[in-house]
Enzyme design. Structure first.
Site, short mmCIF file in Angstrom:
data_model
loop_
_atom_site.label_atom_id
_atom_site.label_comp_id
_atom_site.label_asym_id
_atom_site.label_seq_id
_atom_site.Cartn_x
_atom_site.Cartn_y
_atom_site.Cartn_z
N GLU A 173 0.85 -1.19 0.00
CA GLU A 173 0.00 0.00 0.00
C GLU A 173 0.88 1.23 0.00
O GLU A 173 0.38 2.35 0.16
CB GLU A 173 -0.96 -0.03 1.19
CG GLU A 173 -0.31 -0.18 2.54
CD GLU A 173 -1.34 -0.26 3.65
OE1 GLU A 173 -1.47 -1.34 4.22
OE2 GLU A 173 -2.01 0.74 3.94
N CYS A 179 -3.63 -3.33 4.02
CA CYS A 179 -2.75 -4.39 4.54
C CYS A 179 -3.16 -5.78 4.04
O CYS A 179 -2.47 -6.76 4.30
CB CYS A 179 -2.77 -4.38 6.06
SG CYS A 179 -2.27 -2.80 6.75
N HIS A 216 -3.11 -10.32 11.89
CA HIS A 216 -2.54 -9.06 11.39
C HIS A 216 -2.24 -8.20 12.63
O HIS A 216 -3.11 -8.02 13.49
CB HIS A 216 -3.55 -8.37 10.48
CG HIS A 216 -3.16 -6.96 10.14
ND1 HIS A 216 -2.02 -6.66 9.45
CD2 HIS A 216 -3.75 -5.76 10.44
CE1 HIS A 216 -1.92 -5.34 9.32
NE2 HIS A 216 -2.96 -4.78 9.91
N1 CAA Z 1 0.12 2.69 30.60
C1 CAA Z 1 -0.36 1.59 29.99
N2 CAA Z 1 -1.35 1.61 29.07
C2 CAA Z 1 -1.86 2.81 28.73
C3 CAA Z 1 -1.40 4.00 29.31
C4 CAA Z 1 -0.37 3.93 30.29
N3 CAA Z 1 0.13 5.01 30.88
N4 CAA Z 1 -2.10 5.03 28.77
C5 CAA Z 1 -2.96 4.49 27.87
N5 CAA Z 1 -2.81 3.15 27.85
C6 CAA Z 1 -3.52 2.18 27.01
C7 CAA Z 1 -5.00 2.49 26.81
O1 CAA Z 1 -5.78 2.03 27.89
C8 CAA Z 1 -5.27 1.74 25.50
O2 CAA Z 1 -5.43 0.37 25.78
P1 CAA Z 1 -6.80 -0.37 25.36
O3 CAA Z 1 -6.92 -0.21 23.85
O4 CAA Z 1 -6.62 -1.76 25.80
O5 CAA Z 1 -7.90 0.37 26.07
C9 CAA Z 1 -3.96 1.87 24.76
O6 CAA Z 1 -2.97 2.25 25.71
C10 CAA Z 1 -4.01 2.92 23.66
O7 CAA Z 1 -4.50 4.09 24.22
P2 CAA Z 1 -5.48 5.04 23.39
O8 CAA Z 1 -6.60 4.24 22.79
O9 CAA Z 1 -5.83 6.20 24.23
O10 CAA Z 1 -4.45 5.45 22.24
P3 CAA Z 1 -4.59 6.50 21.12
O11 CAA Z 1 -5.87 7.25 21.14
O12 CAA Z 1 -3.37 7.31 21.22
O13 CAA Z 1 -4.62 5.64 19.75
C11 CAA Z 1 -4.47 3.93 18.13
C12 CAA Z 1 -4.27 4.29 19.61
C13 CAA Z 1 -5.96 4.09 17.78
C14 CAA Z 1 -4.07 2.49 17.93
C15 CAA Z 1 -3.60 4.88 17.26
O14 CAA Z 1 -2.25 4.62 17.53
C16 CAA Z 1 -3.85 4.74 15.78
O15 CAA Z 1 -4.74 5.38 15.23
N6 CAA Z 1 -3.05 3.86 15.07
C17 CAA Z 1 -3.18 3.64 13.63
C18 CAA Z 1 -4.44 2.86 13.29
C19 CAA Z 1 -4.35 1.39 13.58
O16 CAA Z 1 -3.29 0.80 13.71
N7 CAA Z 1 -5.54 0.74 13.66
C20 CAA Z 1 -5.59 -0.68 13.90
C21 CAA Z 1 -6.78 -1.31 13.20
S1 CAA Z 1 -6.73 -0.96 11.44
C22 CAA Z 1 -5.54 -2.06 10.83
O17 CAA Z 1 -5.17 -3.01 11.47
C23 CAA Z 1 -4.95 -1.76 9.48
C24 CAA Z 1 -3.59 -1.19 9.67
O18 CAA Z 1 -2.59 -1.92 9.72
C25 CAA Z 1 -3.46 0.26 9.80
#
Ligand code: CAA
Length: 395
Positions: A81, A113, A242
């Site tokens: 991609e 992906c 994945h």
């Molecule tokens: N200590 C330990 N854990 C902590 C923490 C701390 N101090 N603070 C937060 N966390 C945890 C949260 O509880 C959360 O865990 P859960 O999901 O189990 O609840 C985790 O850390 C992440 O926290 P947030 O959800 O608040 O994180 P975020 O808003 O910053 O975003 C994300 C996380 C959505 C994955 C972001 O990184 C993102 O958008 N990534 C790209 C998209 C992606 O990878 N999507 C996956 C599905 S799509 C796919 O698979 C296709 C692909 O390859 C892209």
């Protein structure tokens, strides 16, 4: 007919950023990235590395591992991609760099992906169809450099790698079963508009879409099976997902096992044994997009301490947008030994400081128009040299 994966090789960029370093620079508790998201490091490409060089390096390593010559390949697909051209496929560059002959079906596949899995499934069908005079041997390569904007939520989920698979009859790594469960849905969870180098993502929605696809693909797998007795995912020895980031595999495992009536605690109790080893390498590569599932499979084979000969596997591939597949396979005796050194290159990566990482990130914006510069010395593996008369040059 027994068909499947005969060789699996990995190419990783020679640079990496520790997620702790990124967390400190962004004012985030390191535990959020390392434990909450589940990534230790992400691989970072230098300026002479792109999707083509990752694909070619992985492809060359897969040919060497299988002990076959480029002229034996009759089907060459690169799933990506992060292609380098709107028309000329990465597979075509790889054909030239690896010296693959003209009597070959060569193309690129795209569905986020899921692109490499589309190539894998097409290649397996081509092998099963049979015919022709030469043995049907395919090279399917997943190659990507995952990139989100600096200081966006997606930033800690970058990475990159090339993963190459040789597929053929009587495979020496993993035999793949014929039944495939599919799921596809037109959603805007993750996308990259044509002018943009960075992926755009609706993070929480993308997680939801991924999990819906786990259920959808698994239910379709059940429907597609011709056997009369019900299949239970609990009978599988290992599950490979994945892995955009490690935590996603935990969520996926809970979602899948819920189909068998297990709650999150019961699913988590099986996680370390059934999924854990598949995350060892991805935790140090980051997201490799199309390569992610196959890097996880390689990680399982290379790092699981238990003997896996004859182990039954479940594999789940997801591509945003979206398309997904659930399928099963069996580890062939001796497979673990064949890929034992798969993660060795990760030990040799140079760890970047945050300002080096950010400088590289900005410099990649101009990579596709960088003027060609002749290499300084003999190259031991393909490098991107810039654009010469409008054409990308490699050496
Ligand atoms: N200590 C330990 N854990 C902590 C923490 C701390 N101090 N603070 C937060 N966390 C945890 C949260 O509880 C959360 O865990 P859960 O999901 O189990 O609840 C985790 O850390 C992440 O926290 P947030 O959800 O608040 O994180 P975020 O808003 O910053 O975003 C994300 C996380 C959505 C994955 C972001 O990184 C993102 O958008 N990534 C790209 C998209 C992606 O990878 N999507 C996956 C599905 S799509 C796919 O698979 C296709 C692909 O390859 C892209």
């Amino acid at each position: 007919m027994r068909v499947g994966i005969d060789a699996l090789a990995l190419a990783v960029p020679p640079l990496a950023l520790e997620l702790r370093t990124l967390a400190e620079a962004r004012g985030v508790p390191p535990a959020k990235f390392v434990d909450g998201i589940g990534v230790e490091r992400m691989a970072i490409a230098p300026l002479d590395e792109d999707t083509v060089t990752l694909a070619a390096r992985a492809g060359a390593a897969a040919l060497a591992q299988a002990g076959i010559s480029a002229s034996e390949i009759g089907y060459l697909v690169v799933g990506t991609e992060t292609a380098v051209d709107h028309s000329k496929p990465v597979a075509s560059y790889v054909q030239g760099l690896l010296g693959i002959g003209a009597a070959c079906r060569v193309y690129e596949t795209k569905h986020a992906c899921f692109g490499a899995t589309a190539g894998v499934l097409g290649a397996l069908e081509w092998i099963r169809a049979g015919g022709g005079k030469r043995p049907r041997i395919a090279l399917v390569i997943a190659a990507d450099i995952a990139r989100y904007g600096l200081q966006t939520p997606g930033e800690p989920t970058q990475g990159g790698a090339g993963v190459a698979l040789i597929l053929r009859e009587d495979p020496r790594l993993v035999e793949i079963d014929a039944t495939i469960g599919h799921y596809a849905s037109d959603v805007h969870d993750f996308w990259r508009p044509l002018p943009s180098k960075d992926a755009l993502v609706d993070g929480a929605f993308s997680v939801e879409c991924y999990l819906n696809a786990v259920t959808g693909a698994y239910r379709n797998f059940q429907e597609e099976r011709e056997e009369t007795e019900r299949f239970s995912v609990l009978a599988l020895d290992r599950l490979v997902y994945h892995v955009p980031y490690g935590k996603m595999a935990i969520k996926a495992h809970r979602q899948l096992l819920a189909e068998e009536g297990l709650d999150a605690a019961a699913a988590d109790a099986t996680f370390a044994e059934k999924v854990g080893p598949s995350l060892t390498l991805p935790r140090r590569i980051g997201n490799s997009y199309t390569g992610s599932l196959y890097a996880a499979l390689g990680s399982l084979l290379a790092t699981d301490p238990a003997p896996l000969d004859g182990a039954r596997l479940g594999l789940f591939s997801y591509g945003s947008g979206s398309a997904a597949a659930f399928f099963t396979g069996t580890v062939v005796a001796g497979a673990q030994k064949r890929v034992a050194g798969l993660g060795d290159a990760l030990e040799r990566q140079r760890i970047l400081a945050i300002d080096e990482y950010e400088a590289l990130f900005h410099a990649r914006n101009d990579l596709d128009t960088r003027p060609y510069a002749a290499p300084e010395g003999p190259a031991t593996s393909p490098r991107y040299l810039g654009v010469d008369g409008g054409k990308r040059r490699y050496g």
